[in-house]
Design an enzyme around this catalytic site. Sequence first.
Site, PDB file in Angstrom:
ATOM      1  N   GLU A 159       0.843  -1.190   0.000  1.00 42.94           N
ATOM      2  CA  GLU A 159       0.000   0.000   0.000  1.00 42.94           C
ATOM      3  C   GLU A 159       0.886   1.251   0.000  1.00 42.94           C
ATOM      4  OE1 GLU A 159      -3.122   0.701  -0.184  1.00 42.94           O
ATOM      5  OE2 GLU A 159      -4.287  -1.083   0.375  1.00 42.94           O
ATOM      6  N   HIS A 201      -3.376  -2.963  -8.382  1.00 45.29           N
ATOM      7  CA  HIS A 201      -4.601  -3.588  -7.879  1.00 45.29           C
ATOM      8  C   HIS A 201      -5.674  -3.623  -8.961  1.00 45.29           C
ATOM      9  CE1 HIS A 201      -7.563  -3.832  -4.217  1.00 45.29           C
ATOM     10  NE2 HIS A 201      -7.624  -4.885  -4.985  1.00 45.29           N
TER      11      HIS A 201
END
Length: 239
Positions: A159, A201
Amino acid sequence: MGKRAGETAGGDGGSGEPEGAATPTRRRALWVGGGLLAAGAVGLAARDELRHWWWQLPGNDKPRKPGEVDHRGARWVAASPENYRRADRPADYDVDRVVVHVVQGSYASALRVFRDPAHEAAAHYVVRADGRIAQAVRELDVAFHAGNRAFNERSVGIEHEGFVDRPESFTDAMYASSAALTADICRRYGFPADREHVVGHVEVPGTDHTDPGPHWDWDRYLRLVRAELRGPGPRPAKT
Protein backbone atom coordinates in the site's frame (compact mmCIF):
# COMPACT_ATOMS: atom_id res chain seq x y z
CA MET A 1 -7.19 -0.16 -0.63
CA GLY A 2 -10.85 0.97 -0.66
CA LYS A 3 -13.67 -0.56 1.33
CA ARG A 4 -12.48 -4.17 1.43
CA ALA A 5 -9.87 -6.40 -0.21
CA GLY A 6 -10.57 -9.89 1.07
CA GLU A 7 -10.47 -13.22 -0.74
CA THR A 8 -12.77 -14.13 -3.60
CA ALA A 9 -12.25 -17.52 -5.19
CA GLY A 10 -12.79 -18.01 -8.91
CA GLY A 11 -14.65 -20.93 -10.53
CA ASP A 12 -13.21 -23.84 -12.46
CA GLY A 13 -14.24 -24.69 -16.02
CA GLY A 14 -15.05 -28.21 -17.20
CA SER A 15 -14.79 -30.20 -20.41
CA GLY A 16 -16.97 -33.01 -21.75
CA GLU A 17 -16.27 -36.07 -23.85
CA PRO A 18 -15.49 -35.27 -27.53
CA GLU A 19 -18.46 -35.51 -29.88
CA GLY A 20 -18.68 -37.96 -32.79
CA ALA A 21 -18.86 -41.72 -33.34
CA ALA A 22 -16.06 -44.03 -32.25
CA THR A 23 -15.41 -47.75 -32.53
CA PRO A 24 -15.53 -49.83 -29.31
CA THR A 25 -11.73 -50.04 -29.41
CA ARG A 26 -11.46 -46.28 -29.76
CA ARG A 27 -13.96 -45.75 -26.92
CA ARG A 28 -11.96 -48.07 -24.69
CA ALA A 29 -8.73 -46.26 -25.55
CA LEU A 30 -10.28 -42.91 -24.74
CA TRP A 31 -11.60 -44.23 -21.45
CA VAL A 32 -8.30 -45.78 -20.46
CA GLY A 33 -6.38 -42.68 -21.54
CA GLY A 34 -8.82 -40.45 -19.72
CA GLY A 35 -8.52 -42.63 -16.65
CA LEU A 36 -4.75 -42.38 -16.69
CA LEU A 37 -4.90 -38.65 -17.20
CA ALA A 38 -7.41 -38.31 -14.37
CA ALA A 39 -5.19 -40.36 -12.06
CA GLY A 40 -2.25 -38.14 -12.92
CA ALA A 41 -4.31 -35.01 -12.27
CA VAL A 42 -5.46 -36.37 -8.90
CA GLY A 43 -1.85 -37.13 -7.99
CA LEU A 44 -0.73 -33.60 -8.86
CA ALA A 45 -3.68 -32.09 -6.98
CA ALA A 46 -2.90 -34.21 -3.92
CA ARG A 47 0.76 -33.17 -4.01
CA ASP A 48 -0.24 -29.50 -4.31
CA GLU A 49 -2.70 -29.86 -1.43
CA LEU A 50 0.02 -31.52 0.67
CA ARG A 51 2.20 -28.42 0.18
CA HIS A 52 -0.57 -26.30 1.65
CA TRP A 53 -0.90 -28.14 4.97
CA TRP A 54 2.26 -30.15 5.72
CA TRP A 55 3.89 -27.15 7.45
CA GLN A 56 1.05 -27.12 10.02
CA LEU A 57 2.36 -30.35 11.53
CA PRO A 58 4.48 -29.72 14.66
CA GLY A 59 8.05 -28.78 13.84
CA ASN A 60 7.52 -28.14 10.12
CA ASP A 61 6.69 -24.45 10.01
CA LYS A 62 9.43 -21.83 9.66
CA PRO A 63 10.59 -20.23 12.92
CA ARG A 64 9.09 -16.82 13.70
CA LYS A 65 10.19 -14.12 16.09
CA PRO A 66 7.79 -11.45 17.41
CA GLY A 67 8.31 -8.16 15.58
CA GLU A 68 10.56 -9.67 12.90
CA VAL A 69 10.34 -8.03 9.45
CA ASP A 70 11.18 -9.29 5.98
CA HIS A 71 12.50 -5.99 4.57
CA ARG A 72 15.42 -4.55 6.49
CA GLY A 73 14.55 -1.28 8.21
CA ALA A 74 10.77 -1.66 7.95
CA ARG A 75 8.81 -0.91 11.10
CA TRP A 76 6.63 -3.75 12.41
CA VAL A 77 2.98 -2.77 13.01
CA ALA A 78 1.01 -6.01 13.24
CA ALA A 79 -2.30 -6.40 11.43
CA SER A 80 -5.16 -8.24 13.09
CA PRO A 81 -4.98 -12.01 12.47
CA GLU A 82 -8.51 -11.71 11.05
CA ASN A 83 -7.06 -9.77 8.11
CA TYR A 84 -4.65 -12.43 6.83
CA ARG A 85 -4.23 -16.20 6.75
CA ARG A 86 -1.27 -17.89 8.39
CA ALA A 87 0.84 -19.80 5.86
CA ASP A 88 4.43 -20.84 5.17
CA ARG A 89 5.21 -19.24 1.83
CA PRO A 90 6.96 -20.02 -0.44
CA ALA A 91 7.00 -23.62 0.83
CA ASP A 92 3.23 -23.94 0.44
CA TYR A 93 2.43 -21.21 -2.12
CA ASP A 94 4.85 -19.88 -4.73
CA VAL A 95 5.31 -16.10 -4.63
CA ASP A 96 5.69 -14.43 -8.04
CA ARG A 97 3.84 -11.12 -7.88
CA VAL A 98 3.90 -7.71 -6.24
CA VAL A 99 0.56 -5.89 -6.16
CA VAL A 100 0.78 -2.08 -5.93
CA HIS A 101 -2.03 -0.35 -4.02
CA VAL A 102 -2.90 3.21 -3.03
CA VAL A 103 -4.57 3.71 0.34
CA GLN A 104 -7.01 6.51 -0.57
CA GLY A 105 -5.96 7.97 2.73
CA SER A 106 -2.98 8.26 5.04
CA TYR A 107 -0.28 5.89 6.20
CA ALA A 108 -1.71 6.06 9.72
CA SER A 109 -5.26 5.32 8.58
CA ALA A 110 -4.11 2.25 6.64
CA LEU A 111 -2.31 0.82 9.65
CA ARG A 112 -5.29 1.61 11.86
CA VAL A 113 -7.78 -0.33 9.71
CA PHE A 114 -5.32 -3.21 9.28
CA ARG A 115 -5.38 -3.59 13.08
CA ASP A 116 -9.20 -3.68 13.05
CA PRO A 117 -10.45 -7.31 12.89
CA ALA A 118 -13.72 -6.16 11.33
CA HIS A 119 -11.92 -4.68 8.31
CA GLU A 120 -11.16 -8.13 6.85
CA ALA A 121 -8.25 -6.83 4.76
CA ALA A 122 -4.59 -5.91 5.08
CA ALA A 123 -1.53 -5.58 2.86
CA HIS A 124 1.94 -6.78 3.80
CA TYR A 125 3.45 -3.27 3.67
CA VAL A 126 2.49 0.40 3.78
CA VAL A 127 4.80 3.10 2.35
CA ARG A 128 4.55 6.66 3.64
CA ALA A 129 5.09 9.80 1.55
CA ASP A 130 8.49 10.38 3.17
CA GLY A 131 9.61 6.83 2.37
CA ARG A 132 9.03 5.18 5.72
CA ILE A 133 7.83 1.58 5.43
CA ALA A 134 5.67 -0.36 7.87
CA GLN A 135 5.18 -4.12 7.65
CA ALA A 136 1.81 -5.36 8.89
CA VAL A 137 1.82 -9.00 7.70
CA ARG A 138 4.76 -11.37 7.31
CA GLU A 139 5.48 -12.39 3.74
CA LEU A 140 5.16 -15.98 4.96
CA ASP A 141 1.44 -15.33 5.35
CA VAL A 142 -1.40 -14.70 2.89
CA ALA A 143 -2.61 -11.13 3.34
CA PHE A 144 -6.16 -10.29 2.23
CA HIS A 145 -5.28 -7.39 -0.05
CA ALA A 146 -6.12 -8.20 -3.68
CA GLY A 147 -9.75 -9.33 -3.52
CA ASN A 148 -8.79 -12.55 -5.31
CA ARG A 149 -7.75 -15.65 -3.40
CA ALA A 150 -5.27 -16.95 -5.99
CA PHE A 151 -3.57 -13.54 -6.22
CA ASN A 152 -3.45 -13.21 -2.45
CA GLU A 153 -1.71 -16.57 -2.21
CA ARG A 154 0.93 -15.74 -4.82
CA SER A 155 1.64 -12.06 -4.13
CA VAL A 156 3.05 -9.49 -1.74
CA GLY A 157 0.82 -6.43 -1.35
CA ILE A 158 2.26 -2.91 -0.97
CA GLU A 159 0.00 0.00 0.00
CA HIS A 160 1.08 3.59 -0.64
CA GLU A 161 -0.15 6.62 1.26
CA GLY A 162 -2.16 9.02 -0.89
CA PHE A 163 -4.99 9.30 -3.39
CA VAL A 164 -5.27 8.02 -6.95
CA ASP A 165 -6.45 11.42 -8.25
CA ARG A 166 -3.67 13.44 -6.58
CA PRO A 167 -0.36 13.02 -8.42
CA GLU A 168 1.43 14.97 -5.69
CA SER A 169 0.77 11.96 -3.41
CA PHE A 170 3.55 10.03 -5.16
CA THR A 171 6.74 11.64 -3.92
CA ASP A 172 10.33 10.97 -4.93
CA ALA A 173 10.98 9.45 -1.51
CA MET A 174 7.96 7.15 -1.83
CA TYR A 175 8.96 5.90 -5.29
CA ALA A 176 12.55 5.28 -4.20
CA SER A 177 11.64 3.48 -0.99
CA SER A 178 8.90 1.39 -2.58
CA ALA A 179 11.16 0.46 -5.51
CA ALA A 180 13.84 -0.77 -3.10
CA LEU A 181 11.20 -2.88 -1.35
CA THR A 182 9.88 -4.36 -4.59
CA ALA A 183 13.43 -5.10 -5.79
CA ASP A 184 14.11 -6.89 -2.50
CA ILE A 185 10.97 -9.01 -2.99
CA CYS A 186 11.84 -9.81 -6.63
CA ARG A 187 15.37 -10.80 -5.61
CA ARG A 188 14.30 -13.04 -2.74
CA TYR A 189 11.63 -14.94 -4.70
CA GLY A 190 13.43 -14.93 -8.04
CA PHE A 191 10.91 -13.29 -10.37
CA PRO A 192 11.55 -10.46 -12.85
CA ALA A 193 10.73 -6.79 -12.38
CA ASP A 194 8.29 -6.41 -15.26
CA ARG A 195 4.64 -5.55 -15.76
CA GLU A 196 3.60 -9.20 -15.67
CA HIS A 197 4.99 -9.68 -12.18
CA VAL A 198 4.63 -6.16 -10.73
CA VAL A 199 1.00 -5.16 -11.17
CA GLY A 200 -1.55 -2.67 -9.93
CA HIS A 201 -4.60 -3.59 -7.88
CA VAL A 202 -6.70 -2.53 -10.85
CA GLU A 203 -5.19 -5.42 -12.86
CA VAL A 204 -6.19 -8.18 -10.46
CA PRO A 205 -8.94 -10.35 -12.02
CA GLY A 206 -12.37 -9.57 -10.64
CA THR A 207 -11.40 -6.40 -8.79
CA ASP A 208 -13.57 -3.29 -8.59
CA HIS A 209 -10.60 -1.12 -7.52
CA THR A 210 -8.81 1.43 -9.70
CA ASP A 211 -5.56 1.92 -7.77
CA PRO A 212 -2.80 2.88 -8.17
CA GLY A 213 -4.55 5.06 -10.76
CA PRO A 214 -3.48 7.02 -13.84
CA HIS A 215 -0.90 9.16 -12.04
CA TRP A 216 1.25 6.26 -10.88
CA ASP A 217 4.35 6.38 -13.12
CA TRP A 218 4.99 2.74 -14.00
CA ASP A 219 7.95 3.47 -16.29
CA ARG A 220 9.70 5.44 -13.58
CA TYR A 221 8.87 2.88 -10.91
CA LEU A 222 10.21 -0.10 -12.85
CA ARG A 223 13.36 1.82 -13.80
CA LEU A 224 14.00 2.38 -10.11
CA VAL A 225 13.26 -1.25 -9.25
CA ARG A 226 15.65 -2.51 -11.96
CA ALA A 227 18.35 -0.07 -10.85
CA GLU A 228 18.04 -1.47 -7.33
CA LEU A 229 18.35 -5.01 -8.69
CA ARG A 230 21.59 -4.07 -10.46
CA GLY A 231 22.99 -2.77 -7.20
CA PRO A 232 24.80 -4.66 -4.43
CA GLY A 233 21.69 -5.71 -2.55
CA PRO A 234 18.90 -4.45 -0.31
CA ARG A 235 19.43 -1.18 1.52
CA PRO A 236 17.75 -0.18 4.77
CA ALA A 237 14.30 1.36 4.57
CA LYS A 238 13.89 4.88 5.92
CA THR A 239 13.03 4.82 9.60
